[in-house]
Design an enzyme around this catalytic site. Structure first.
Site, PDB file in Angstrom:
ATOM      1  N   ARG A   8       0.761  -1.158  -0.100  1.00 23.52           N
ATOM      2  CA  ARG A   8      -0.146  -0.001  -0.042  1.00 23.52           C
ATOM      3  C   ARG A   8       0.923   1.048  -0.079  1.00 23.52           C
ATOM      4  O   ARG A   8       1.935   1.156   0.525  1.00 23.52           O
ATOM      5  CB  ARG A   8      -0.786  -0.028   1.171  1.00 23.52           C
ATOM      6  CG  ARG A   8      -2.014  -1.029   1.168  1.00 23.52           C
ATOM      7  CD  ARG A   8      -3.245  -0.677   0.203  1.00 23.52           C
ATOM      8  NE  ARG A   8      -4.181  -1.574   0.287  1.00 23.52           N
ATOM      9  CZ  ARG A   8      -4.451  -2.532  -0.531  1.00 23.52           C
ATOM     10  NH1 ARG A   8      -3.496  -2.808  -1.699  1.00 23.52           N
ATOM     11  NH2 ARG A   8      -5.526  -3.452  -0.382  1.00 23.52           N
TER      12      ARG A   8
ATOM     13  N   HIS B   6      -0.374   0.355  -9.917  1.00 16.09           N
ATOM     14  CA  HIS B   6      -1.189  -0.572  -9.119  1.00 16.09           C
ATOM     15  C   HIS B   6      -1.806  -1.718  -9.941  1.00 16.09           C
ATOM     16  O   HIS B   6      -2.973  -2.190  -9.866  1.00 16.09           O
ATOM     17  CB  HIS B   6      -2.634   0.132  -8.414  1.00 16.09           C
ATOM     18  CG  HIS B   6      -2.693  -0.522  -7.174  1.00 16.09           C
ATOM     19  ND1 HIS B   6      -3.244   0.118  -5.892  1.00 16.09           N
ATOM     20  CD2 HIS B   6      -2.777  -1.784  -6.839  1.00 16.09           C
ATOM     21  CE1 HIS B   6      -3.694  -0.812  -4.961  1.00 16.09           C
ATOM     22  NE2 HIS B   6      -3.367  -2.058  -5.542  1.00 16.09           N
TER      23      HIS B   6
END
Lengths: 308, 308
Positions: free
Chosen positions: A223, A271
């Site tokens: 993250r 991502h």
């Protein structure tokens, strides 16, 4: 039974239809089409709006469309009901590919090779064999354990750290609340696959970078909030870190003016290290919901207090 | 006993000293320092000059500093004595890294990702999982077999072809004189690890490319002479091949004016996919020479008629 789907994506209609076809016994609704909130039993969500889920008074369970549940726990008014994550073979497979690819890229000094090609120069770089390259994996959940196993099979010398004790054949496993100095000291390439919790937020910072061997490489596929961005830029500037490969960012999409995009020693990926494929992900979600309804054991049931 | 070393590299003095330290019972000489050619028992060579080796009338064996012996067999006046190649764990390890890295790069569309970063654009590419990506390995010797095993472990769907029959768990193995149509038809990423022989020279040509799925990727880590360069350029131009990763070339170093350097869909690496490390390679050479002297079985003894 009824299910509500929250997803800020143009594909949400497709997802709803897909879940409906997999779960004919459950009425699948889009969030915006849900008139009677009290009739909803399950919510299948990605980054739900704060305060949104508590409006469903009879909700029995929340399903995260993803392995992490940080985006669900971010809601301060989250109802206290089970949160089920979505993992599954493809998520693990894709993360395996990403981690092995980028560890190999750093190990074999691909950016030097690419620069040599741009300069049209024959400049053979000789790297040590992977057997003499030490890789450290932070986080030994499903994804971290799989990555550690496959890096070991490729020949790398692999260590891992997690809060709880793990045993993985051929992998030097550390555990404990703090990241051990010994683990960091030997990690020439450090891979972050930690869950995002209050304890792990901002963990990739100057203090940690300084414990790595000088010139180490960093890969963050967990993250964006694990990383203190200014600390990374400073460590690259000083040479304490040689390079970083980042798939996740504090703000996504990464703003086009962000310095990471043009940094010569940062590889940015959008991502997409490991995505939930709607086909296999939908099947995982359907299977977990059926387990929940039957009262069966769910491996993907999370511990919301722990945060993963 | 005496050994002569031929190697066009600044490191040849280091190599001579290193071999000497490993083989104190043998007098190790550089080619240029060898006064009495009749006193030489062994030649350890990389790309020896044509007609050079036959001057050593009492030579018992030739050692190739490398897994291929094509550079030795290129000598039309080569004496008919045993030729021993040098393989060993590190050569296999390094080739495994190269093949897995570049198959993953093609599989995960790294060049598209790199272009997106240069344009500072968040453009998530979704690739199928490796389980749905078919890789074909041409040549199932020590290097090809190892690469096939590790690609399979990473999750790829792998086929292999070799002249003789092989059985590798999880790998769809073909064999025969000709490359089977079925093998080519399914190879979305084709990896050449063949020995260079009269039969395999120019094998990577238009006829073969046309049998691959449209948009296939090619990796050549064997020899430059396997590839018909103009056929590759034409296949890239037509789109029949999407990209190529080349470690070996007809002329090395690749001339700075060669079109491969600047081709947007060609990755050039400077013949460093897998190098014989002087440390481990020297030990392999010494061990093989001792086996030869003792009359023991040598796994690296080649068949010069067959060419590998």
């Amino acid at each position: 039974m009824k299910l509500v789907l929250y997803l800020q994506s143009k594909r949400r209609v497709w997802w709803r239809d897909h879940l409906q076809s997999l779960l004919p016994e459950i009425d699948c609704l889009l969030w915006e089409d849900c008139a009677d909130k009290n009739a909803i039993d399950f919510a299948v969500v990605w980054r739900p709006p704060a305060g949104g889920l508590r409006q469903f008074k009879n909700l029995q369970a929340i399903v995260s469309i993803g392995a992490g549940i940080d985006h669900v726990l971010a809601d301060p008014e989250l109802p206290e009901i089970p949160v089920i994550r979505t993992t599954g073979a493809e998520l693990t497979q894709r993360m395996r590919e990403y981690v092995c690819l980028h560890v190999l890229r750093i190990h074999r000094q691909c950016s030097d090779m690419e620069a040599a090609q741009r300069e049209q120069r024959w400049r053979p770089v000789i790297t040590p064999p992977a057997t003499r390259r030490q890789v450290g994996i932070m986080g030994l959940g499903k994804l971290g354990t799989d990555a550690a196993i496959h890096l070991t099979q490729l020949g790398f010398s692999v260590s891992g750290w997690a809060r709880s004790k793990h045993t993985i054949a051929g992998v030097n496993c550390y555990h404990g609340e703090q990241v051990p100095e010994d683990f960091l000291k030997r990690s020439e390439i450090l891979v972050c696959l930690l869950p995002l919790t209050p304890d792990t937020r901002n963990m990739l910072n100057t203090n940690l970078f300084e414990q790595l061997p000088s010139g180490a490489g960093l890969i963050n596929a967990a993250r964006g909030e694990h990383l203190v961005e200014s600390d990374l830029l400073a460590a690259l500037e000083s040479g304490q870190l040689a390079n970083a490969t980042l798939d996740v960012f504090r703000k996504e999409p990464l703003p086009s003016t962000h310095p990471f995009w043009t940094h010569p020693n940062i590889v940015v990926t959008p991502h997409n290290a490991s995505l939930i494929d709607p086909l296999s992900g939908g099947a995982e979600i359907a299977a977990n919901l059926r387990r929940f309804i039957r009262g069966d054991l769910i491996a993907d049931l999370t511990d919301t207090k722990r945060g993963y």
